[in-house]
Design a protein around this motif. Structure first.
Motif, short mmCIF file in Angstrom:
data_model
loop_
_atom_site.label_atom_id
_atom_site.label_comp_id
_atom_site.label_asym_id
_atom_site.label_seq_id
_atom_site.Cartn_x
_atom_site.Cartn_y
_atom_site.Cartn_z
N ALA A 209 -64.72 -12.70 -65.83
CA ALA A 209 -65.64 -13.96 -65.63
C ALA A 209 -66.82 -13.66 -64.81
O ALA A 209 -67.87 -13.41 -65.16
N TYR A 210 -66.09 -12.84 -63.33
CA TYR A 210 -67.45 -12.71 -62.26
C TYR A 210 -68.35 -12.29 -62.37
O TYR A 210 -69.53 -11.96 -62.51
N LYS A 211 -67.14 -11.05 -63.10
CA LYS A 211 -68.87 -9.36 -63.36
C LYS A 211 -69.77 -9.66 -64.03
O LYS A 211 -71.04 -9.50 -64.04
N ARG A 212 -69.55 -10.37 -65.52
CA ARG A 212 -70.20 -11.15 -66.58
C ARG A 212 -71.12 -12.09 -65.56
O ARG A 212 -72.76 -11.49 -66.00
N TYR A 213 -70.65 -12.83 -64.57
CA TYR A 213 -71.72 -13.54 -64.26
C TYR A 213 -72.63 -13.03 -63.43
O TYR A 213 -73.85 -13.83 -63.03
N ARG A 214 -71.95 -12.50 -62.91
CA ARG A 214 -73.46 -11.11 -61.96
C ARG A 214 -74.17 -10.68 -62.81
O ARG A 214 -75.58 -10.38 -62.24
N SER A 215 -74.00 -10.07 -63.83
CA SER A 215 -74.88 -9.73 -65.03
C SER A 215 -75.73 -10.26 -65.80
O SER A 215 -77.16 -10.05 -65.30
N SER A 216 -75.40 -11.45 -64.97
CA SER A 216 -76.50 -12.24 -65.63
C SER A 216 -76.97 -12.91 -64.99
O SER A 216 -77.88 -12.73 -65.42
N VAL A 217 -77.14 -13.32 -64.17
CA VAL A 217 -77.65 -13.36 -62.64
C VAL A 217 -78.62 -12.80 -62.26
O VAL A 217 -80.19 -12.17 -62.49
N LYS A 218 -78.35 -10.86 -62.60
CA LYS A 218 -79.39 -9.99 -62.28
C LYS A 218 -79.92 -9.94 -63.68
O LYS A 218 -81.79 -9.57 -63.39
N GLN A 219 -79.46 -10.34 -65.07
CA GLN A 219 -81.02 -10.35 -65.99
C GLN A 219 -81.44 -11.63 -66.59
O GLN A 219 -82.20 -12.01 -67.50
N GLY A 220 -81.58 -12.54 -65.21
CA GLY A 220 -81.88 -13.75 -65.87
C GLY A 220 -81.73 -14.63 -66.45
O GLY A 220 -82.06 -15.63 -66.58
N ASN A 221 -80.71 -14.79 -66.59
CA ASN A 221 -80.03 -15.44 -67.67
C ASN A 221 -78.86 -17.07 -67.48
O ASN A 221 -78.14 -16.48 -66.97
N ALA A 222 -79.58 -17.47 -67.03
CA ALA A 222 -79.40 -18.47 -66.38
C ALA A 222 -77.82 -19.37 -67.91
O ALA A 222 -76.77 -20.18 -66.96
N ILE A 223 -78.44 -19.57 -68.83
CA ILE A 223 -77.08 -19.84 -69.80
C ILE A 223 -75.65 -19.13 -69.34
O ILE A 223 -74.91 -20.01 -69.64
N THR A 224 -75.87 -17.93 -69.36
CA THR A 224 -75.13 -17.14 -70.02
C THR A 224 -73.99 -17.52 -68.65
O THR A 224 -72.90 -17.48 -68.26
N ALA A 225 -74.84 -18.05 -67.58
CA ALA A 225 -74.25 -17.29 -66.22
C ALA A 225 -73.48 -18.60 -65.93
O ALA A 225 -72.36 -18.72 -65.11
N ALA A 226 -74.28 -19.87 -66.66
CA ALA A 226 -73.82 -21.23 -66.51
C ALA A 226 -72.31 -21.05 -67.03
O ALA A 226 -71.09 -21.75 -67.03
N ALA A 227 -72.34 -20.73 -68.18
CA ALA A 227 -70.79 -20.39 -69.16
C ALA A 227 -69.74 -19.64 -68.64
O ALA A 227 -68.43 -19.92 -68.05
N GLU A 228 -70.08 -18.76 -67.97
CA GLU A 228 -69.35 -18.15 -67.06
C GLU A 228 -68.57 -18.74 -65.62
O GLU A 228 -67.40 -18.47 -65.27
#
Length: 266
Positions: A209-228
């Protein structure tokens, strides 16, 4: 052409123009509404991350401290248990060693005479089989002369052996009292091992989940980052719960070991 007829001809054109304007208005209004909704969800997710991040960091720190406390308790208990096990083996050891040495010394002391007595018996038996009565009698005379001292030696050796066996039995009884107190330790350690496997699974999920969170942060995807981030926080909560169980079991092991140490013979 009259003004009335011209006006009648222009009505369809005006109606068509109005319909076109209405259609264009709808086409622009719908995406804009969706954009506002998306922006609102994104802002809400960002706010959630801002709030959740502090809680996540605090829980992660608490788990690390808790893990260190468990390790410290386990290390202390392991040292105590090692001492208890060594003490169990040492119960009445000087006495047992002394009696064992006495038994061995008596066997060595009387080995020659007992061996001679046994050999004379074998020789006499062989002479009788050969119908050599004279030699059989002579051998029996020699053997029977040794018999009282041999019997006395055997009794002395047997008494020493019995004393050693009694001392070992007594020591085993004392050791059993201590070992019985330690009996729950094995099952508790098995529970801890099983719970540690669960923690390993929670950490694996959290790491992914942390890896996906970091990827979401790089993409500017706050919604996915919040879920992760939410998933990561949930896994930390499960780890905390498991560590609480483990700490409780480690305390029970520590109590058992201390109780066993108190029951060691002085």
């Amino acid at each position: 052409m009259s003004l009335l007829s011209i006006s009648k001809k222009r009505r369809p054109l005006r109606l068509a123009a109005l319909l076109l304007v209405f259609t264009l208005t709808l086409s622009f209004a719908a995406p804009q509404g969706r954009t506002y909704a998306a922006d609102g969800a994104w802002a809400s997710a960002l706010s959630g991350i801002d709030t959740l991040y502090d809680g996540y960091t605090a829980l992660e720190t608490a788990n690390k401290i808790e893990k260190l406390e468990i390790q410290t308790l386990r290390k202390d208990t392991a040292a105590r248990l090692k001492n208890v096990n060594a003490a169990i083996k040492a119960i009445d050891k000087p006495k047992i060693d002394r009696l064992a040495a006495e038994w061995a010394a008596l066997k060595s002391k009387y080995a020659a005479v007992i061996g001679q007595y046994s050999d004379l018996g074998k020789q006499a038996s062989a002479a009788r089989k050969r119908k050599d009565k004279k030699n059989a009698d002579l051998l029996d005379l020699k053997r029977n002369k040794l018999k009282p001292s041999v019997n006395a030696a055997k009794i002395e050796i047997k008494n020493a052996q019995n004393a050693l066996a009694a001392a070992k039995k007594q020591a085993a009884a004392k050791a059993k009292i201590v070992k019985d107190t330690l009996a729950p330790v094995k099952a508790l350690k098995q529970q801890i091992t099983a719970e540690n496997k669960s923690i390993a699974g929670f950490n694996k999920t959290r790491a992914a989940a942390y890896k996906r969170y970091r990827s979401s942060v790089k993409q500017g995807n706050a919604i996915t980052a919040a879920a992760e981030m939410t998933l990561m926080y949930t896994q930390l909560g499960k780890i905390h719960s498991s560590q609480q169980k483990i700490y409780g079991w480690e305390k029970q092991i520590s109590t058992a070991v201390k109780s066993a140490a108190a029951k060691l013979p002085s």
